[in-house]
Design a protein around this motif. Structure first.
Motif, short mmCIF file in Angstrom:
data_model
loop_
_atom_site.label_atom_id
_atom_site.label_comp_id
_atom_site.label_asym_id
_atom_site.label_seq_id
_atom_site.Cartn_x
_atom_site.Cartn_y
_atom_site.Cartn_z
N ALA A 227 -7.72 17.46 -2.92
CA ALA A 227 -7.88 16.09 -3.41
C ALA A 227 -7.80 16.02 -4.92
CB ALA A 227 -9.20 15.51 -2.90
N THR A 228 -8.38 17.00 -5.61
CA THR A 228 -8.32 17.02 -7.07
C THR A 228 -6.91 17.33 -7.55
OG1 THR A 228 -10.62 17.74 -7.20
CG2 THR A 228 -9.26 18.10 -9.15
N GLU A 231 -4.96 14.16 -7.32
CA GLU A 231 -5.29 13.24 -8.41
C GLU A 231 -4.57 13.60 -9.70
OE1 GLU A 231 -9.47 13.64 -8.73
OE2 GLU A 231 -9.93 12.37 -6.99
N TYR A 235 -1.85 10.79 -8.76
CA TYR A 235 -2.56 9.53 -8.82
C TYR A 235 -2.88 9.11 -10.25
CZ TYR A 235 -3.22 11.06 -3.97
OH TYR A 235 -3.04 11.53 -2.69
N SER A 244 -6.71 7.88 -3.09
CA SER A 244 -7.49 9.10 -3.04
C SER A 244 -7.13 9.89 -1.79
CB SER A 244 -8.99 8.80 -3.03
OG SER A 244 -9.75 10.00 -2.91
N SER A 245 -7.39 11.19 -1.84
CA SER A 245 -7.26 12.05 -0.66
C SER A 245 -8.62 12.46 -0.13
CB SER A 245 -6.43 13.29 -1.01
OG SER A 245 -5.09 12.94 -1.30
N ARG A 246 -9.66 11.70 -0.50
CA ARG A 246 -11.02 11.92 -0.01
C ARG A 246 -11.48 10.70 0.78
NH1 ARG A 246 -11.54 13.19 -5.40
NH2 ARG A 246 -11.74 15.42 -5.90
N ASP A 249 -14.15 8.46 -0.96
CA ASP A 249 -13.63 7.50 -1.92
C ASP A 249 -13.15 6.23 -1.23
OD1 ASP A 249 -14.16 9.32 -3.92
OD2 ASP A 249 -12.09 10.03 -4.07
N SER A 286 -4.74 4.28 0.23
CA SER A 286 -4.06 3.68 -0.92
C SER A 286 -3.78 2.21 -0.65
CB SER A 286 -2.75 4.43 -1.21
OG SER A 286 -2.17 4.00 -2.42
#
Length: 537
Positions: A227-228, A231, A235, A244-246, A249, A286
């Motif tokens: 996820a980071t 970002e 992102y 986000s990929s979390r 979030d 998204s």
């Protein structure tokens, strides 16, 4: 055998990302795709230019198209965006975020993307490829210490690209059931070593956790969790502030779409899908506005507003054919290919199209489609289980762009395609137990712990006069067993990821002692798996 690859497995993940080819039919009035069209033109052969002003005319009709599809499908909410030559030219929401609540969907409402995440994630990988962190041909095992598959040669050779093109040899949907049972990402990837394989690079098998393997290898090589990495690679540089990929979030967004499923003739908000285990393949959330920025970057060969985000040479393989995903029929050329996380196909005019769909049976259905030669792309996000709505709107819009008119009733077509996901599977589905069943053995003949290296333990316990089956980490998933006849029982599958009414058969196999020595669960007996669990000593 329970055909859940076309029902529960595909729908739960994601899936639905496999085919944009069906939008490339000739567009006649009959129900079957491609009727009367003959063989499609070679991939990339453009037969006629798009007249000046035709794109603007198509955009001008989008409001009416969307309103008509909303009325006919009765879905709660939808968000749509269109980009042309690096600029967002349309972004609008329709309907409500949740039935019974007044909050309206707009272009910034956040939806779960499901398998559209595969394409977004593939551009994250392309970013790492462009930085030299990995290549598409990097063997996964070199970046994921301890990872293995059931074949040593495949383990050594399978690359990041193999997993992103669904050609690793894993069976379709491998690992999805483990996620349903509650296993986390690490545990699912570890257990893939116990599932049989097809030969490497010999066939296309759509596999969420195969792609997750590739994403995890890239994250490990980058020194960041997935996820980071997403970002920092995409992102933030693109200004995708709502993406986000979390899962956490997504749940914190105030402008968030609630999932809905069709039940009892109407849509209801019943479930909430938590896809972190397969985040690289299905965990992005998204908005249409944010996805428009991402689509512009892809169409502009990795740049956005003049700034390089992903190197073009790293992105190109992802949006290029890597394997045939829809084989030829009756000698005609293949019309669907898969790149690295992207479906690659072409329209009747011969224009190359790239895109992906995604869906959760718990209540999400999404799709984007790009025509690179025209510099145009559209994304449609909905907050319902798959009903063909985003594919229908996208196909209708692209008809207007290419031909100046909508060539067929795409909602009827795609609605019929997606209805196949709701066909109830299982040999006992829709049946009543026999009027005069063979009596079962005593409960003690069936109780105990049964082991399977891939699925883990299946614990059968007595609950009064009944039996229950416990599976997953700590036996968290509990299923009530209904006696059928003799040593056969049935249980209903999880509601969130299944078509309503889907059930599985379970057969106990007593030995000479009269006690069951193994059992077979129909739901887990498919493709290369047998679904057999052996009783622990």
């Amino acid at each position: 055998m329970l055909e859940r690859r076309s029902v529960r497995r595909w729908a739960q993940a994601v899936v639905l990302g496999v085919s944009l080819a069906l939008t490339a039919c000739n567009g006649g009035d009959d129900d079957e795709p491609g009727d009367g069209a003959g063989s499609p033109p070679p991939l990339g052969t453009i037969e006629a230019p798009i007249p000046a002003g035709q794109v603007d005319a198509a955009v001008a009709k989008l409001d009416a198209l969307a309103a008509d599809i909303m009325r006919r499908s009765n879905i709660p909410g939808m968000s749509v965006a269109v980009v042309k030559d690096g600029r967002t030219i349309y972004a609008k929401g329709f309907g409500v975020r949740r039935l019974g609540s007044p909050e309206q969907v707009d272009a910034d409402t956040v939806f779960q993307l499901a398998s559209m995440s595969k394409s977004v994630g593939a551009t994250v990988v392309a970013g790492a490829v462009g930085r030299g962190t990995v290549s598409w041909d990097t063997p996964v095992v070199s970046k994921l210490p301890g990872f293995s598959l059931s074949d040593a040669s495949t383990t050594r050779r399978a690359t990041i690209g193999d997993f992103y093109a669904h050609r690793s040899g894993l069976a379709g949907g491998a690992g999805d059931d483990l996620e349903t049972l509650g296993y986390d990402r690490q545990e699912v990837l570890q257990r893939l070593r116990y599932t049989p394989l097809h030969p490497l690079r010999t066939r296309y098998n759509y596999t969420n956790f195969g792609m997750t393997v590739g994403g995890e290898a890239v994250a490990m090589a980058s020194g960041l969790e997935w996820a980071t990495l997403s970002e920092r690679t995409l992102y933030q540089p693109l200004g995708m502030s709502a993406t986000s990929s979390r899962y956490a979030d997504f749940m914190q967004r105030s402008n968030r779409a609630t999932p809905h499923v069709p039940r009892e003739g109407r849509y209801q908000a019943l479930y909430q899908r938590q896809p972190d285990a397969q985040s690289p393949a299905g965990g992005v959330s998204s908005s249409a506005s944010d996805i428009a920025r991402w689509m512009s970057m892809v169409l502009q060969k990795g740049t956005y507003q003049g700034q390089r985000v992903v190197k073009a040479e790293a992105l190109l393989p992802a949006i290029s054919p890597q394997i045939v995903s829809l084989p030829p029929v009756d000698g005609s050329p293949p019309v669907d290919f898969y790149g690295y996380g992207f479906v690659v196909t072409h329209s009747p005019s011969g224009r190359v199209k790239i895109g992906h769909s995604g869906a959760f049976m718990a209540g999400a259905s999404t799709s984007f489609s790009m025509i690179p030669s025209a510099g145009i792309a559209i994304v449609t996000l909905t907050n319902t289980a798959p009903a063909g709505v985003p594919e229908a709107l996208n196909a209708s819009f692209e008809d207007l762009v290419e031909f100046g008119e909508v060539k067929r009733d795409w909602l009827a077509f795609w609605g019929a395609e997606r209805a196949k996901l709701y066909v109830v599977g299982g040999s006992l589905a829709g049946q009543q137990p026999p009027a005069q069943p063979v009596a079962p053995l005593g409960s003690n003949a069936y109780t105990g712990t049964y082991a399977n290296s891939f699925y883990g333990n299946a614990v059968v316990e007595a609950n009064g006069n009944d039996l229950v089956l416990k599976m997953g980490p700590g036996g968290a998933e509990v299923f009530a067993l209904q006696h059928w006849s003799g040593n056969s029982f049935a249980f209903d599958l999880p509601k969130e990821g299944s078509a309503p009414g889907e059930r599985s058969r379970i057969d106990f196999r007593p030995g000479a002692s009269g006690l069951s020595e193994s059992l077979q669960i129909e739901a887990y007996a498919e493709d290369l798996a047998e679904g057999v669990f052996t009783k622990a000593p």
